[in-house]
Scaffold this active site. Structure first.
Site, PDB file in Angstrom:
ATOM      1  CB  THR A   4     -36.089  -2.752 -16.762  1.00  8.87           C
ATOM      2  OG1 THR A   4     -37.194  -3.443 -17.369  1.00  8.87           O
ATOM      3  CG2 THR A   4     -35.420  -1.873 -17.807  1.00  8.87           C
ATOM      4  N   GLY A   5     -35.795  -4.213 -13.921  1.00 12.57           N
ATOM      5  CA  GLY A   5     -36.420  -5.001 -12.868  1.00 12.57           C
ATOM      6  C   GLY A   5     -35.790  -6.377 -12.740  1.00 12.57           C
ATOM      7  CB  SER A   6     -32.678  -7.619 -13.845  1.00 13.10           C
ATOM      8  OG  SER A   6     -31.905  -6.442 -13.735  1.00 13.10           O
ATOM      9  CB  THR A   7     -33.136  -7.133  -7.971  1.00 13.60           C
ATOM     10  OG1 THR A   7     -34.471  -6.658  -7.746  1.00 13.60           O
ATOM     11  CG2 THR A   7     -32.237  -5.981  -8.403  1.00 13.60           C
ATOM     12  CE1 TYR A  20     -49.029  -6.698 -15.118  1.00 13.41           C
ATOM     13  CE2 TYR A  20     -50.705  -8.263 -15.810  1.00 13.41           C
ATOM     14  CZ  TYR A  20     -49.382  -7.944 -15.622  1.00 13.41           C
ATOM     15  OH  TYR A  20     -48.401  -8.852 -15.943  1.00 13.41           O
ATOM     16  N   GLY A  59     -37.483 -12.432  -9.595  1.00 13.87           N
ATOM     17  CA  GLY A  59     -38.507 -12.918 -10.515  1.00 13.87           C
ATOM     18  C   GLY A  59     -38.036 -13.165 -11.931  1.00 13.87           C
ATOM     19  CB  ILE A  60     -39.868 -12.717 -15.144  1.00 18.96           C
ATOM     20  CG1 ILE A  60     -41.009 -13.715 -14.894  1.00 18.96           C
ATOM     21  CG2 ILE A  60     -39.511 -12.691 -16.629  1.00 18.96           C
ATOM     22  CD1 ILE A  60     -42.315 -13.333 -15.578  1.00 18.96           C
ATOM     23  CB  SER A  90     -49.232 -10.690 -18.649  1.00 15.88           C
ATOM     24  OG  SER A  90     -50.271 -11.430 -18.048  1.00 15.88           O
TER      25      SER A  90
END
Length: 264
Positions: free
Chosen positions: A13-16, A154, A18-19, A141
């Site tokens: 997920t969120g793989s476009t 967060y 950064g990490i 994190s």
């Protein structure tokens, strides 16, 4: 090193960027067919095409969806009902004073950083258990165990992921399914790089010099005195996904550059 992941399927997920993108790249390097996820179809498609070009033996797919939205999540499940690896990377963060975070902010962070990951895990975990193989990774994190006080909304969600990972791991006893959490320290994402460049925009320095100056002033507790590179986290994630990491169970795996000053 061959990680033994050839022809596995992973949703990151969120793989476009950064990490998340770094993890997707390193999994593809190991022969994994990666489902690229993000909310913007064009950005997702661009990343899919990059992987196809760089790793032609794999079959990356477009998994555009806002996974916070239940309807879009259900559509994602219908399109991709079976995977071997789930990397719950997507999340939001922002420096915010405690007094400025109202209930709406807390709710947004909980739904985005925790409930979305939990929804995916709840759907895919039973399938992994049925076939007796699978990997679930949460990206947390150092804020999960060492809140700085600069973004309490967060830090709370990242602590929750540690607990969720441990709870899910209990359900995998005696199987070849694992659930773990990776805790990166400060990482050089695209946004971080832009921030550093803007802070020292008027100074004639290389980026490396700007990075060192920023670290010394803002993150002196870091022992590496540089930002962690996304590829470093990507390689770690690939290992945790591999058969060689089957003894990691509900583990909080730190890659924080020495930010956390405690033994545990």
């Amino acid at each position: 090193m061959d990680m033994g992941l050839n022809n596995k399927t992973s949703l990151v997920t969120g793989s476009t960027k950064g990490i998340g993108k770094a993890i997707a790249i390193e999994l593809a390097r190991e022969g994994v067919n990666v489902l690229i996820n993000g909310r913007n179809y064009e950005e997702v498609e661009q990343t899919v095409n990059e992987l196809k070009s760089n790793f032609p033996a794999t079959s990356p797919q477009n998994a555009t969806a806002d996974i916070v939205d239940l309807g879009q999540r259900e559509a994602l499940f219908e399109k991709y009902p079976d995977i071997d690896i789930l990397v719950n990377n997507m999340g939001i963060y922002e420096i915010m004073q405690y007094e400025d975070a109202d209930d709406e902010v807390w709710d947004k962070y909980f739904r985005t950083n925790v409930l979305a990951a939990n929804g995916l895990s709840k759907f895919y975990l039973p399938k992994m258990l049925k076939k007796d193989y699978g990997r679930i990774i949460f990206i947390a994190s150092e804020e999960a165990i060492m809140p700085s006080g600069q973004m309490p909304q967060y830090a709370m969600t990242k602590s929750m992921l540690l607990s969720l990972s441990r709870s899910l791991s209990k359900l995998t006893t005696g199987t070849e399914v694992t659930a773990n959490t990776i805790m990166p320290g400060p990482t050089l994402s695209e946004n971080v790089q832009q921030i550093i460049e803007s802070v020292y925009a008027d100074e004639d320095m290389t980026f490396s010099e700007k990075e060192k100056k920023f670290m010394a002033a803002s993150l002196p507790q870091s022992e590496i005195q540089r930002f962690i590179k996304p590829i470093e986290i990507g390689r770690l994630a690939a290992f945790v996904c591999s058969p060689y990491a089957s003894a990691f169970r509900g583990s909080p795996i730190r890659m924080d550059g020495g930010m956390v000053p405690t033994i545990f």
